[in-house]
Write a protein that holds these residues in place. Structure first.
Motif: not given
Length: 276
Positions: A211-220
């Motif tokens: 989840q860290r990786t995904r949000l780092a790449r796909q969120s603010k």
């Protein structure tokens, strides 16, 4: 010299689709390992001095240590005050050479939090220092409960304080010793919809790596604070060093044995936040 402000690393992260790790320091051994990890991963790192670190080592010493490491580093390094609770504490950090201060007014009523954070942000910006604020209280494992961030409050906070980064409460918890938790992505999206400011997650050790990786790449979300998992790595390595040779009494020799395990743990945290 690679000493930079928080804004200088978070704005590229926001635009390029990655996040930067704010690594919680407790002493020379871990902060040195964190910079070595950042160099190995070829990415920026934020060295953070929180309340427990400051209780152990005075701010002027920490500022000098951070700046020395930054001057020798081949990657950008931010010298960051984490959880400053008063304007005096933030002012002292700026005077001691920190390039970023985080004011935590999250326990205060909204109007007071906004007013005090805005004053500290203005003071920081006048000294070419970045400022992070917090809206919505992030609780502690086994302690105080969190109060989730209201998106409309977050929009007002970002607009009226002028901070460079905004810490939010979206299911994250400080001092969590496993990665069994998860963030409330619906609340994150609601906050993103009303502000363009880089977002920060405190208590990042409790967030699953995927989840860290995904949000780092796909969120603010542009900054994850990581502390507990690195403390665990240090403590484990220290125990092994002490128990492995009962005749060794030299603290330098003992502490040297924590470097590689802490560096590897920090590399994992840093790597997870890099762009695809």
């Amino acid at each position: 010299m690679s000493l930079v402000t928080l804004k200088e690393v978070l704005q590229p992260a926001l635009k390029q689709g990655h996040a930067v790790a704010g690594l919680v320091t407790l002493g020379w051994e871990d902060m040195r390992a964190y910079v070595a990890a950042a160099e190995a991963e070829n990415c920026p790192v934020i060295l953070q001095a929180g309340p427990s670190c400051r209780a152990h080592t005075p701010l002027p010493i920490l500022g000098t240590m951070f700046r020395h490491l930054a001057e020798e580093a081949s990657v950008p390094v931010v010298a960051h005050l984490d959880h400053g609770y008063t304007i005096e504490e933030c002012k002292q950090a700026i005077e001691c050479g920190f390039t970023s201060v985080m004011f935590d007014g999250s326990r205060k009523v909204l109007e007071q939090n906004i007013a005090e954070t805005a004053a500290i942000a203005a003071m920081a910006h006048a000294a070419n220092v970045s400022c992070e604020g917090e809206i919505g209280f992030v609780g502690y494992a086994g302690g105080e409960s969190s109060a989730g961030t209201d998106p409309e409050d977050a929009a007002r906070f970002a607009r009226e304080t002028g901070v460079d980064a905004m810490a939010i409460s979206v299911g994250n918890v400080h001092l969590q010793t496993d990665r069994a938790g998860g963030l409330d992505e619906a609340r994150i999206r609601a906050i993103e919809a009303v502000t363009d400011i880089p977002l920060v997650i405190h208590g990042g050790s409790g967030v699953p790596l995927e989840q860290r990786t995904r949000l780092a790449r796909q969120s603010k979300i542009c900054k994850f604070n990581i502390g507990t998992e690195l403390r665990l790595a240090f403590g484990t390595a220290l125990r092994e060093a002490v128990n492995g040779d009962p005749d060794c009494f030299d603290r330098v020799q003992i502490l040297k044995q924590t470097h590689d395990p802490v560096m590897e743990a920090a590399r994992e945290a840093l790597h997870a936040l890099k762009s695809a």
